[in-house]
Scaffold this motif. Structure first.
Motif, PDB file in Angstrom:
ATOM      1  N   TYR A   1       0.809  -1.211   0.000  1.00 56.53           N
ATOM      2  CA  TYR A   1       0.000   0.000   0.000  1.00 56.53           C
ATOM      3  C   TYR A   1       0.849   1.270   0.000  1.00 56.53           C
ATOM      4  CZ  TYR A   1      -4.080  -2.901   1.086  1.00 56.53           C
ATOM      5  OH  TYR A   1      -5.078  -3.817   1.032  1.00 56.53           O
ATOM      6  N   VAL A   2       2.002   1.201   0.679  1.00 57.50           N
ATOM      7  CA  VAL A   2       2.869   2.373   0.844  1.00 57.50           C
ATOM      8  C   VAL A   2       4.281   1.971   0.423  1.00 57.50           C
ATOM      9  CG1 VAL A   2       3.844   3.967   2.555  1.00 57.50           C
ATOM     10  CG2 VAL A   2       1.501   3.171   2.801  1.00 57.50           C
TER      11      VAL A   2
ATOM     12  N   LYS B   1       4.399  10.267   8.294  1.00 61.09           N
ATOM     13  CA  LYS B   1       4.197   9.275   7.230  1.00 61.09           C
ATOM     14  C   LYS B   1       2.958   8.449   7.527  1.00 61.09           C
ATOM     15  CE  LYS B   1       6.434   5.465   4.776  1.00 61.09           C
ATOM     16  NZ  LYS B   1       7.624   4.615   4.661  1.00 61.09           N
TER      17      LYS B   1
ATOM     18  N   SER C   1      -0.205  10.541   7.023  1.00 56.12           N
ATOM     19  CA  SER C   1      -0.472  10.969   5.645  1.00 56.12           C
ATOM     20  C   SER C   1      -1.158   9.882   4.816  1.00 56.12           C
ATOM     21  CB  SER C   1       0.826  11.405   4.961  1.00 56.12           C
ATOM     22  OG  SER C   1       1.671  10.285   4.741  1.00 56.12           O
ATOM     23  N   PHE C   2      -1.181   8.659   5.315  1.00 57.48           N
ATOM     24  CA  PHE C   2      -1.817   7.557   4.587  1.00 57.48           C
ATOM     25  C   PHE C   2      -3.272   7.437   5.027  1.00 57.48           C
ATOM     26  CE2 PHE C   2      -2.829   2.969   4.184  1.00 57.48           C
ATOM     27  CZ  PHE C   2      -2.731   2.880   2.805  1.00 57.48           C
TER      28      PHE C   2
ATOM     29  N   SER D   1      -7.942   2.882   1.641  1.00 57.74           N
ATOM     30  CA  SER D   1      -7.190   1.808   0.991  1.00 57.74           C
ATOM     31  C   SER D   1      -8.155   0.670   0.681  1.00 57.74           C
ATOM     32  CB  SER D   1      -6.064   1.323   1.909  1.00 57.74           C
ATOM     33  OG  SER D   1      -6.599   0.654   3.039  1.00 57.74           O
TER      34      SER D   1
END
Length: 175
Positions: free
Chosen positions: A90-91, A103, A106-107, A112
């Motif tokens: 995903y990242v 970090k 920010s997701f 998702s």
């Protein structure tokens, strides 16, 4: 000469990237295969199998892996080591110990595929001692992150004891 030094420096900085493993590689492979990959677990740590006979407990420095004996499915993966990451599908690079909390924030976990646009799966601060966050709380697999000094200091991946609700199905997976 400058070119050779530059190449050597680049290679040295890349080497730690190869050492990281997404914890997904350990799911469904079983105890013996995990030991092949990570080595022999710490024998000095007590074995919890007396009171949880369905689980294997593999303890390494800064990492504990609990797997179901019958299936090899990860029940829990606890790490405070930067050697492991999670959600690399995903990242880019996944999330790992040492990453800044920015970090993580920010997701958009809820948006998702595994989060299925459910706001209950968003990253949320937990009401507990310390700074803890949880993501995918409405799914079978969920993740908690401990934050210290604005960095991820511990990652705990959990499988719920039961399905979140009757008829639960999620075609997507954090794997």
């Amino acid at each position: 000469m400058k070119r050779i030094i530059t190449i050597i420096i680049c290679l040295i900085t890349i080497i730690p990237c190869f050492a990281q493993r997404d914890i997904k590689v350990f799911n469904w492979i079983g105890r013996d295969r995990i030991i092949e990959i990570l080595g022999i677990p710490d024998p000095k740590v007590p074995d919890d199998s007396e009171w949880l006979p369905e689980l294997d407990f593999l303890r390494y420095k800064n990492t504990v892996i609990e797997i179901y004996k019958d299936s090899g499915e990860i029940s829990r993966f606890i790490t405070s080591s930067p050697e492991f990451c999670i959600l690399s599908d995903y990242v880019p690079g996944g999330f790992k110990v040492g990453d800044p909390v920015s970090k993580l924030k920010s997701f958009d976990f809820a948006k998702s595929k595994y989060g299925r646009n459910d706001p209950g799966n968003a990253l949320k601060r937990m009401n507990s001692a310390g700074e803890w966050y949880v993501a995918y709380q409405k799914e079978y697999y969920f993740i908690t992150f401990k934050i210290e000094n604005n960095r991820i200091s511990k990652i705990i991946f959990h499988a719920s004891e039961d399905l979140p609700y009757e008829g639960y199905k999620n075609p997507y997976s954090p794997w």
